[in-house]
Design a protein around this motif. Structure first.
Motif, PDB file in Angstrom:
ATOM      1  N   ASN A  88       0.826  -1.212   0.000  1.00 43.38           N
ATOM      2  CA  ASN A  88       0.000   0.000   0.000  1.00 43.38           C
ATOM      3  C   ASN A  88       0.858   1.258   0.000  1.00 43.38           C
ATOM      4  O   ASN A  88       0.620   2.204  -0.763  1.00 43.38           O
ATOM      5  CB  ASN A  88      -0.920  -0.003   1.212  1.00 43.38           C
ATOM      6  CG  ASN A  88      -1.990  -1.073   1.120  1.00 43.38           C
ATOM      7  OD1 ASN A  88      -1.940  -1.931   0.246  1.00 43.38           O
ATOM      8  ND2 ASN A  88      -2.952  -1.050   2.026  1.00 43.38           N
TER       9      ASN A  88
ATOM     10  N   GLU B 229     -18.563  -3.974  -9.844  1.00 39.59           N
ATOM     11  CA  GLU B 229     -18.398  -2.875  -8.887  1.00 39.59           C
ATOM     12  C   GLU B 229     -18.997  -3.199  -7.524  1.00 39.59           C
ATOM     13  O   GLU B 229     -18.407  -2.888  -6.485  1.00 39.59           O
ATOM     14  CB  GLU B 229     -19.026  -1.602  -9.451  1.00 39.59           C
ATOM     15  CG  GLU B 229     -18.795  -0.378  -8.592  1.00 39.59           C
ATOM     16  CD  GLU B 229     -19.227   0.903  -9.273  1.00 39.59           C
ATOM     17  OE1 GLU B 229     -19.103   1.975  -8.646  1.00 39.59           O
ATOM     18  OE2 GLU B 229     -19.684   0.826 -10.433  1.00 39.59           O
TER      19      GLU B 229
ATOM     20  N   VAL C 228     -15.842  -2.506  -4.796  1.00 44.82           N
ATOM     21  CA  VAL C 228     -15.622  -1.187  -4.202  1.00 44.82           C
ATOM     22  C   VAL C 228     -15.270  -1.309  -2.727  1.00 44.82           C
ATOM     23  O   VAL C 228     -14.257  -0.778  -2.254  1.00 44.82           O
ATOM     24  CB  VAL C 228     -16.859  -0.288  -4.380  1.00 44.82           C
ATOM     25  CG1 VAL C 228     -16.695   0.992  -3.578  1.00 44.82           C
ATOM     26  CG2 VAL C 228     -17.060   0.047  -5.851  1.00 44.82           C
TER      27      VAL C 228
ATOM     28  N   VAL D  83     -11.797  -2.999  -2.173  1.00 41.07           N
ATOM     29  CA  VAL D  83     -10.641  -2.114  -2.347  1.00 41.07           C
ATOM     30  C   VAL D  83     -10.427  -1.285  -1.082  1.00 41.07           C
ATOM     31  O   VAL D  83      -9.296  -1.100  -0.621  1.00 41.07           O
ATOM     32  CB  VAL D  83     -10.832  -1.208  -3.579  1.00 41.07           C
ATOM     33  CG1 VAL D  83      -9.756  -0.128  -3.641  1.00 41.07           C
ATOM     34  CG2 VAL D  83     -10.813  -2.041  -4.860  1.00 41.07           C
ATOM     35  N   ALA D  84     -11.524  -0.807  -0.505  1.00 42.02           N
ATOM     36  CA  ALA D  84     -11.416  -0.048   0.743  1.00 42.02           C
ATOM     37  C   ALA D  84     -10.909  -0.930   1.874  1.00 42.02           C
ATOM     38  O   ALA D  84     -10.092  -0.497   2.699  1.00 42.02           O
ATOM     39  CB  ALA D  84     -12.778   0.550   1.102  1.00 42.02           C
TER      40      ALA D  84
ATOM     41  N   GLU E   9      -8.234   2.640  -1.125  1.00 47.40           N
ATOM     42  CA  GLU E   9      -9.098   3.663  -1.682  1.00 47.40           C
ATOM     43  C   GLU E   9      -8.272   4.921  -1.958  1.00 47.40           C
ATOM     44  O   GLU E   9      -7.380   5.288  -1.199  1.00 47.40           O
ATOM     45  CB  GLU E   9     -10.271   3.981  -0.743  1.00 47.40           C
ATOM     46  CG  GLU E   9      -9.886   4.631   0.569  1.00 47.40           C
ATOM     47  CD  GLU E   9      -9.505   3.627   1.645  1.00 47.40           C
ATOM     48  OE1 GLU E   9      -9.776   3.933   2.816  1.00 47.40           O
ATOM     49  OE2 GLU E   9      -8.921   2.582   1.338  1.00 47.40           O
ATOM     50  N   ASN E  10      -8.517   5.532  -3.100  1.00 47.29           N
ATOM     51  CA  ASN E  10      -7.809   6.746  -3.544  1.00 47.29           C
ATOM     52  C   ASN E  10      -6.320   6.522  -3.788  1.00 47.29           C
ATOM     53  O   ASN E  10      -5.559   7.494  -3.876  1.00 47.29           O
ATOM     54  CB  ASN E  10      -7.996   7.885  -2.528  1.00 47.29           C
ATOM     55  CG  ASN E  10      -9.453   8.199  -2.265  1.00 47.29           C
ATOM     56  OD1 ASN E  10     -10.252   8.253  -3.194  1.00 47.29           O
ATOM     57  ND2 ASN E  10      -9.805   8.379  -1.002  1.00 47.29           N
TER      58      ASN E  10
ATOM     59  N   TYR F  78     -13.969  -1.211 -12.736  1.00 45.58           N
ATOM     60  CA  TYR F  78     -14.605  -2.444 -12.291  1.00 45.58           C
ATOM     61  C   TYR F  78     -15.298  -3.098 -13.485  1.00 45.58           C
ATOM     62  O   TYR F  78     -15.695  -2.415 -14.437  1.00 45.58           O
ATOM     63  CB  TYR F  78     -15.635  -2.146 -11.202  1.00 45.58           C
ATOM     64  CG  TYR F  78     -15.066  -1.432  -9.996  1.00 45.58           C
ATOM     65  CD1 TYR F  78     -14.271  -2.110  -9.079  1.00 45.58           C
ATOM     66  CD2 TYR F  78     -15.310  -0.074  -9.787  1.00 45.58           C
ATOM     67  CE1 TYR F  78     -13.736  -1.460  -7.977  1.00 45.58           C
ATOM     68  CE2 TYR F  78     -14.774   0.582  -8.689  1.00 45.58           C
ATOM     69  CZ  TYR F  78     -13.995  -0.109  -7.788  1.00 45.58           C
ATOM     70  OH  TYR F  78     -13.460   0.529  -6.699  1.00 45.58           O
TER      71      TYR F  78
END
Length: 277
Positions: free
Chosen positions: A153, A173, A177, A180-181, A186-187, A194
């Motif tokens: 990361n 997606e 979503v 990924v978080a 995220e970001n 996706y």
């Protein structure tokens, strides 16, 4: 590796690339075989593990013919011969196998192995999709939860010399979503796609990006564990390829770099950043 100095675009896969955790295998099989027969689940878990360890006639790096329920040896994606689940050769015209018709399923990772098993036993696509969504829900929550790799990361977020960081996954997606978080990413990317429809979707995206931004193929590196989806298309267009997999593969294609662990991936990304142009 002088080519690393030229890289300006990095393409990341998600599953099997940014995490390496196989605890989902048994839960997925449990969702897949809905009758609750533990002996059936145990049998296919053992088969999955044998394939991943290279102890089974079906090999990581081969294809699986959906129509003929057979493994497919190949060279550069072109079929050479077929064999059944026990490894016995199957006589069949090779010309009848077509990638474009969705006939062949690549066994590139643990999900690919599970997909071949689902095809072999005839699990309907709707059941498979629901099983995947259920397992992903568990992975995001407290059941079968995964732990982010802080080294990877930090390395991804520290890539300042890279002009474009793309994360593309074939996962829909709704299933990706939150995941990924959960991974703490995220970001972390400039763009996340996706339902990417790799390999075709990857090529379409990169061709547009190259044309719009003046990027040459040799400035792109793709990082993934499923060679057919993530590496073959990039190599064919003249880009660089990094295979991330703990498993031995019987796909004999040569990649620019072979990585086995997330620690090695983090080290590669750090090296990439330490050698900017």
């Amino acid at each position: 590796m002088e080519w690393m100095k030229e890289i300006r675009v990095l393409v990341f896969d998600l599953d099997g690339t940014l995490y390496q955790d196989e605890n989902f295998i048994r839960p997925y099989l449990t969702y897949l075989f809905q009758d609750g027969d533990e002996s059936v689940v145990s049998r296919w878990q053992t088969e999955t593990e044998r394939i991943l360890k290279g102890e089974h006639p079906v090999k990581v790096g081969h294809f699986f013919s959906k129509a003929h329920k057979s493994g497919v040896r190949h060279k550069d994606g072109q079929p050479l011969s077929l064999y059944d689940w026990e490894g016995m050769d199957v006589e069949h015209p090779i010309e009848s196998l077509r990638h474009s018709e969705g006939e062949m399923h690549y066994i590139g990772d643990s999900w690919g192995v599970l997909g071949a098993i689902a095809e072999l036993v005839g699990i309907p696509p709707a059941v498979r999709s629901q099983a995947f969504l259920s397992v992903r829900r568990d992975m995001i929550g407290n059941l079968n939860s995964i732990t982010p790799h802080e080294g990877v990361n930090a390395a991804i977020r520290g890539l300042k010399s890279i002009r474009h960081k793309l994360l593309m996954t074939n996962s829909p997606e709704e299933a990706a979503v939150g995941f990924v978080a959960k991974l703490g990413l995220e970001n972390a990317f400039d763009t996340v796609v996706y339902g990417g429809n790799k390999p075709d979707g990857l090529i379409e995206y990169l061709r547009r990006y190259m044309n719009e931004n003046g990027i040459a193929p040799g400035q792109i590196a793709s990082i993934g564990d499923n060679a057919w989806n993530e590496l073959y298309p990039i190599k064919r267009m003249g880009g660089r390829t990094v295979l991330v997999s703990r498993y031995e593969t019987h796909d004999e294609e040569a990649w620019d770099l072979r990585i086995r662990t997330l620690d090695e991936l983090a080290a590669f990304l750090l090296q990439l950043e330490s050698d900017p142009e």
